[in-house]
Write a protein that holds these residues in place. Structure first.
Motif, PDB file in Angstrom:
ATOM      1  N   ALA A 208       0.831  -1.204   0.000  1.00  0.00           N
ATOM      2  CA  ALA A 208       0.000   0.000   0.000  1.00  0.00           C
ATOM      3  C   ALA A 208       0.864   1.252   0.000  1.00  0.00           C
ATOM      4  CB  ALA A 208      -0.933  -0.009   1.203  1.00  0.00           C
ATOM      5  N   ILE A 209       1.963   1.221   0.739  1.00  0.00           N
ATOM      6  CA  ILE A 209       2.885   2.353   0.760  1.00  0.00           C
ATOM      7  C   ILE A 209       3.522   2.527  -0.617  1.00  0.00           C
ATOM      8  CG2 ILE A 209       5.041   3.225   1.741  1.00  0.00           C
ATOM      9  CD1 ILE A 209       4.192   1.838   4.382  1.00  0.00           C
ATOM     10  N   GLY A 210       3.869   1.423  -1.259  1.00  0.00           N
ATOM     11  CA  GLY A 210       4.429   1.480  -2.607  1.00  0.00           C
ATOM     12  C   GLY A 210       3.449   2.060  -3.609  1.00  0.00           C
ATOM     13  N   TYR A 211       2.172   1.667  -3.501  1.00  0.00           N
ATOM     14  CA  TYR A 211       1.156   2.228  -4.389  1.00  0.00           C
ATOM     15  C   TYR A 211       0.977   3.726  -4.151  1.00  0.00           C
ATOM     16  CZ  TYR A 211      -0.473  -2.210  -6.322  1.00  0.00           C
ATOM     17  OH  TYR A 211      -0.557  -3.384  -6.997  1.00  0.00           O
ATOM     18  N   ALA A 212       1.059   4.149  -2.896  1.00  0.00           N
ATOM     19  CA  ALA A 212       0.942   5.582  -2.598  1.00  0.00           C
ATOM     20  C   ALA A 212       2.088   6.355  -3.247  1.00  0.00           C
ATOM     21  CB  ALA A 212       0.921   5.806  -1.095  1.00  0.00           C
TER      22      ALA A 212
ATOM     23  N   ARG B  12       1.945   9.216  -6.291  1.00  0.00           N
ATOM     24  CA  ARG B  12       2.589  10.531  -6.196  1.00  0.00           C
ATOM     25  C   ARG B  12       3.491  10.790  -7.394  1.00  0.00           C
ATOM     26  NH1 ARG B  12       4.777  11.617  -0.094  1.00  0.00           N
ATOM     27  NH2 ARG B  12       2.806  12.354   0.739  1.00  0.00           N
ATOM     28  N   ILE B  13       4.294   9.812  -7.724  1.00  0.00           N
ATOM     29  CA  ILE B  13       5.239   9.974  -8.837  1.00  0.00           C
ATOM     30  C   ILE B  13       4.495  10.161 -10.151  1.00  0.00           C
ATOM     31  CG2 ILE B  13       7.011   8.777 -10.180  1.00  0.00           C
ATOM     32  CD1 ILE B  13       7.917   7.518  -7.460  1.00  0.00           C
ATOM     33  N   MET B  14       3.445   9.382 -10.366  1.00  0.00           N
ATOM     34  CA  MET B  14       2.675   9.502 -11.606  1.00  0.00           C
ATOM     35  C   MET B  14       1.975  10.856 -11.694  1.00  0.00           C
ATOM     36  SD  MET B  14       3.217   6.930 -13.475  1.00  0.00           S
ATOM     37  CE  MET B  14       1.948   7.184 -14.689  1.00  0.00           C
ATOM     38  N   SER B  15       1.434  11.328 -10.585  1.00  0.00           N
ATOM     39  CA  SER B  15       0.739  12.618 -10.641  1.00  0.00           C
ATOM     40  C   SER B  15       1.722  13.753 -10.906  1.00  0.00           C
ATOM     41  CB  SER B  15      -0.045  12.872  -9.356  1.00  0.00           C
ATOM     42  OG  SER B  15       0.823  13.023  -8.255  1.00  0.00           O
ATOM     43  N   ILE B  16       2.901  13.703 -10.334  1.00  0.00           N
ATOM     44  CA  ILE B  16       3.912  14.722 -10.618  1.00  0.00           C
ATOM     45  C   ILE B  16       4.346  14.632 -12.079  1.00  0.00           C
ATOM     46  CG2 ILE B  16       6.275  15.459 -10.121  1.00  0.00           C
ATOM     47  CD1 ILE B  16       5.739  14.677  -7.194  1.00  0.00           C
ATOM     48  N   SER B  17       4.493  13.426 -12.597  1.00  0.00           N
ATOM     49  CA  SER B  17       4.866  13.255 -14.003  1.00  0.00           C
ATOM     50  C   SER B  17       3.813  13.840 -14.927  1.00  0.00           C
ATOM     51  CB  SER B  17       5.063  11.777 -14.326  1.00  0.00           C
ATOM     52  OG  SER B  17       6.068  11.224 -13.533  1.00  0.00           O
ATOM     53  N   PHE B  18       2.542  13.560 -14.641  1.00  0.00           N
ATOM     54  CA  PHE B  18       1.468  14.104 -15.473  1.00  0.00           C
ATOM     55  C   PHE B  18       1.410  15.623 -15.381  1.00  0.00           C
ATOM     56  CE2 PHE B  18      -0.786   9.840 -15.177  1.00  0.00           C
ATOM     57  CZ  PHE B  18      -0.470   9.504 -16.479  1.00  0.00           C
TER      58      PHE B  18
ATOM     59  N   LYS C 168       6.540  20.373  -1.810  1.00  0.00           N
ATOM     60  CA  LYS C 168       5.523  19.959  -0.839  1.00  0.00           C
ATOM     61  C   LYS C 168       5.907  18.630  -0.189  1.00  0.00           C
ATOM     62  CE  LYS C 168       0.646  18.777  -0.622  1.00  0.00           C
ATOM     63  NZ  LYS C 168      -0.579  18.571  -1.411  1.00  0.00           N
ATOM     64  N   ILE C 169       6.409  17.700  -0.989  1.00  0.00           N
ATOM     65  CA  ILE C 169       6.835  16.408  -0.439  1.00  0.00           C
ATOM     66  C   ILE C 169       7.997  16.591   0.520  1.00  0.00           C
ATOM     67  CG2 ILE C 169       7.914  14.204  -1.041  1.00  0.00           C
ATOM     68  CD1 ILE C 169       6.188  14.196  -3.558  1.00  0.00           C
ATOM     69  N   VAL C 170       8.960  17.430   0.160  1.00  0.00           N
ATOM     70  CA  VAL C 170      10.106  17.679   1.029  1.00  0.00           C
ATOM     71  C   VAL C 170       9.660  18.335   2.327  1.00  0.00           C
ATOM     72  CG1 VAL C 170      12.232  19.018   1.259  1.00  0.00           C
ATOM     73  CG2 VAL C 170      11.780  17.761  -0.840  1.00  0.00           C
TER      74      VAL C 170
END
Length: 78
Positions: A17-21, A25-31, A71-73
């Motif tokens: 579940a943590i990996g999916y989260a 995040r990575i996909m949304s930043i990429s998009f 924001k992540i940092v």
């Protein structure tokens, strides 16, 4: 030391579940970085401009993606 709240072992989520989260995040930043550039290419083709809207889209996408990374940092320091 945990880098992000997603890595907190007490949150009750499985590692999957943590990996999916993280993947979300990575996909949304990429998009957020790529879609404005693609929209700029489309606008350039429709309006007959050379690279004006592509460059504007790239700048917008980089700016929004950079804000998300900040924001992540910021979350990781709490």
């Amino acid at each position: 030391m945990n880098l992000l709240k997603d890595d907190d072992p007490d949150d009750g989520r499985s590692p999957l579940a943590i990996g999916y989260a993280w993947a979300a995040r990575i996909m949304s930043i990429s998009f957020e970085m790529v879609l404005p550039a693609l929209l700029g290419v489309w606008l350039d083709q429709k309006l007959g401009t050379v690279v004006l809207f592509l460059l504007l889209g790239l700048m917008l996408g980089m700016f929004v993606g950079f804000l998300q990374l900040l924001k992540i940092v910021k979350e990781s320091k709490n």
